[in-house]
Write an enzyme that holds these catalytic residues in place. Structure first.
Site, PDB file in Angstrom:
ATOM      1  N   ARG A  96      18.909  31.541 -16.101  1.00  0.00           N
ATOM      2  CA  ARG A  96      19.864  30.477 -15.792  1.00  0.00           C
ATOM      3  C   ARG A  96      19.853  29.391 -16.857  1.00  0.00           C
ATOM      4  O   ARG A  96      20.610  28.431 -16.735  1.00  0.00           O
ATOM      5  CB  ARG A  96      19.463  29.840 -14.463  1.00  0.00           C
ATOM      6  CG  ARG A  96      20.456  30.077 -13.312  1.00  0.00           C
ATOM      7  CD  ARG A  96      19.891  29.356 -12.140  1.00  0.00           C
ATOM      8  NE  ARG A  96      20.682  29.186 -10.977  1.00  0.00           N
ATOM      9  CZ  ARG A  96      20.718  29.996  -9.921  1.00  0.00           C
ATOM     10  NH1 ARG A  96      20.114  31.145  -9.944  1.00  0.00           N
ATOM     11  NH2 ARG A  96      21.383  29.657  -8.848  1.00  0.00           N
ATOM     12  N   ARG A 134      29.612  30.452   3.616  1.00  0.00           N
ATOM     13  CA  ARG A 134      28.670  31.567   3.478  1.00  0.00           C
ATOM     14  C   ARG A 134      27.598  31.543   4.575  1.00  0.00           C
ATOM     15  O   ARG A 134      27.097  30.491   4.947  1.00  0.00           O
ATOM     16  CB  ARG A 134      27.999  31.468   2.107  1.00  0.00           C
ATOM     17  CG  ARG A 134      26.942  32.509   1.873  1.00  0.00           C
ATOM     18  CD  ARG A 134      26.696  32.714   0.426  1.00  0.00           C
ATOM     19  NE  ARG A 134      25.863  31.680  -0.156  1.00  0.00           N
ATOM     20  CZ  ARG A 134      25.424  31.734  -1.419  1.00  0.00           C
ATOM     21  NH1 ARG A 134      25.767  32.742  -2.201  1.00  0.00           N
ATOM     22  NH2 ARG A 134      24.679  30.778  -1.895  1.00  0.00           N
ATOM     23  N   ARG A 167      22.655  28.204   4.415  1.00  0.00           N
ATOM     24  CA  ARG A 167      21.618  27.692   3.517  1.00  0.00           C
ATOM     25  C   ARG A 167      21.815  26.196   3.348  1.00  0.00           C
ATOM     26  O   ARG A 167      22.925  25.719   3.206  1.00  0.00           O
ATOM     27  CB  ARG A 167      21.738  28.381   2.147  1.00  0.00           C
ATOM     28  CG  ARG A 167      20.961  29.667   2.054  1.00  0.00           C
ATOM     29  CD  ARG A 167      21.254  30.430   0.802  1.00  0.00           C
ATOM     30  NE  ARG A 167      21.230  29.637  -0.423  1.00  0.00           N
ATOM     31  CZ  ARG A 167      21.418  30.148  -1.649  1.00  0.00           C
ATOM     32  NH1 ARG A 167      21.625  31.447  -1.798  1.00  0.00           N
ATOM     33  NH2 ARG A 167      21.404  29.372  -2.709  1.00  0.00           N
ATOM     34  N   ARG A 178      25.404  22.001  -7.594  1.00  0.00           N
ATOM     35  CA  ARG A 178      25.026  23.314  -8.139  1.00  0.00           C
ATOM     36  C   ARG A 178      26.061  23.810  -9.147  1.00  0.00           C
ATOM     37  O   ARG A 178      25.711  24.419 -10.155  1.00  0.00           O
ATOM     38  CB  ARG A 178      24.864  24.331  -6.993  1.00  0.00           C
ATOM     39  CG  ARG A 178      23.583  24.098  -6.203  1.00  0.00           C
ATOM     40  CD  ARG A 178      23.593  24.832  -4.890  1.00  0.00           C
ATOM     41  NE  ARG A 178      23.638  26.266  -5.065  1.00  0.00           N
ATOM     42  CZ  ARG A 178      24.129  27.106  -4.155  1.00  0.00           C
ATOM     43  NH1 ARG A 178      24.633  26.652  -3.024  1.00  0.00           N
ATOM     44  NH2 ARG A 178      24.112  28.395  -4.395  1.00  0.00           N
TER      45      ARG A 178
HETATM   46  P1  AMP Z   1      20.482  31.113  -5.754  1.00  0.00           P
HETATM   47  O1  AMP Z   1      20.000  31.819  -4.545  1.00  0.00           O
HETATM   48  O2  AMP Z   1      20.532  31.988  -6.984  1.00  0.00           O
HETATM   49  O3  AMP Z   1      21.770  30.367  -5.531  1.00  0.00           O
HETATM   50  O4  AMP Z   1      19.379  29.990  -6.104  1.00  0.00           O
HETATM   51  C1  AMP Z   1      19.091  28.944  -5.197  1.00  0.00           C
HETATM   52  C2  AMP Z   1      18.312  27.855  -5.900  1.00  0.00           C
HETATM   53  O5  AMP Z   1      17.061  28.355  -6.368  1.00  0.00           O
HETATM   54  C3  AMP Z   1      18.973  27.264  -7.143  1.00  0.00           C
HETATM   55  O6  AMP Z   1      19.934  26.267  -6.845  1.00  0.00           O
HETATM   56  C4  AMP Z   1      17.757  26.704  -7.887  1.00  0.00           C
HETATM   57  O7  AMP Z   1      17.302  25.514  -7.282  1.00  0.00           O
HETATM   58  C5  AMP Z   1      16.710  27.778  -7.620  1.00  0.00           C
HETATM   59  N1  AMP Z   1      16.777  28.837  -8.643  1.00  0.00           N
HETATM   60  C6  AMP Z   1      17.139  30.140  -8.474  1.00  0.00           C
HETATM   61  N2  AMP Z   1      17.067  30.815  -9.619  1.00  0.00           N
HETATM   62  C7  AMP Z   1      16.661  29.934 -10.574  1.00  0.00           C
HETATM   63  C8  AMP Z   1      16.418  30.025 -11.967  1.00  0.00           C
HETATM   64  N3  AMP Z   1      16.607  31.170 -12.636  1.00  0.00           N
HETATM   65  N4  AMP Z   1      16.006  28.904 -12.619  1.00  0.00           N
HETATM   66  C9  AMP Z   1      15.809  27.752 -11.967  1.00  0.00           C
HETATM   67  N5  AMP Z   1      16.043  27.584 -10.644  1.00  0.00           N
HETATM   68  C10 AMP Z   1      16.457  28.659  -9.953  1.00  0.00           C
END
Ligand code: AMP
Length: 224
Positions: A96, A134, A167, A178
């Site tokens: 990311r 969602r 969530r 985000r």
């Molecule tokens: P997601 O389920 O991919 O939407 O991720 C949810 C949250 O987890 C994100 O908003 C970040 O706070 C954290 N997160 C997930 N993947 C990463 C990553 N590769 N780097 C940093 N934070 C992450």
């Protein structure tokens, strides 16, 4: 099996929050017989178990910010070392940041992987609608949507019968943050992978089955 097919296959799904990475990653994982590795799911697992890593990550996740690179990279490095990831994986939500992408290159270099990076494009106004409706399953993170992909029975996961919840970071204020974080920190990866000739653009603003088919075509078309 030819020599090309013996090399592990890593599919890195890029796209903004709400593009459908999680849903599509599961489908690809099932079709291609590779594990689905979602950094967000790994953090949520840690949080559920209340590990120190989970507690740390929660402080960032709740605000829609990224968890620091070192912590995230360490967690994914461990996951990629597991036996089921030796033939490859579908990566969802990682990398990311440019630092994570470089770390991933270094982690995988020795394995001489085949790498494909589908970039799932979705217009921004559509993302907010998707994320705010969602529903996520408590037990395994299966994903539904109140309107676009409702469960058969309200509030219950079709696959494992567990409770569906919203969530915390899918609430409107956090969703906006985000998306901003994505624009500033993650979107540069589109060019990073384009320059390496690995990027394949896929229209994510289409019915789910059509997106899955486009992704499979992209993977096969890339010679992977
Ligand atoms: P997601 O389920 O991919 O939407 O991720 C949810 C949250 O987890 C994100 O908003 C970040 O706070 C954290 N997160 C997930 N993947 C990463 C990553 N590769 N780097 C940093 N934070 C992450």
């Amino acid at each position: 099996m030819n020599a090309q097919e013996q090399r592990p296959l890593f599919i890195i799904l890029l796209g903004p929050p709400g593009a459908g990475k999680g849903t599509q990653a599961r489908r690809l994982a099932e079709t291609l017989g590779l594990p689905h590795i979602s950094s967000g799911d790994l953090f949520r697992e840690h949080l559920k178990k209340q590990t120190p890593l989970g507690q740390l990550a929660q402080q960032y996740m709740a605000k829609g910010e990224l968890v620091p690179d070192e912590v995230t990279i360490g967690m994914v490095r461990e996951r990629l070392a597991q036996p089921d990831a030796q033939q490859g994986a579908i990566l969802d939500g990682f990398p990311r940041t440019p630092a994570q992408a470089e770390a991933l290159d270094a982690l995988l270099a020795e394995r001489r992987p085949r790498v494909v990076v589908p970039y799932i494009r979705v217009p921004e106004d559509e993302l907010v609608a998707r994320l705010s409706g969602r529903l996520t399953c408590r037990a395994h993170g299966h994903i539904f949507h109140v309107r676009y992909n409702p469960p058969k029975q309200p509030g219950v996961c079709d696959y494992d019968g567990s409770e569906l919840y919203q969530r915390e970071d899918d609430k409107p204020e956090t969703v906006r943050r985000r998306i901003q974080v994505y624009q500033t920190q993650t979107a540069p990866l589109i060019d990073y992978y384009r320059q390496r000739g690995l990027l394949v653009e896929v229209n994510g603003n289409a019915p789910m089955d059509q997106v899955t088919q486009a992704l499979l075509d992209a993977v096969r078309g890339a010679g992977a």
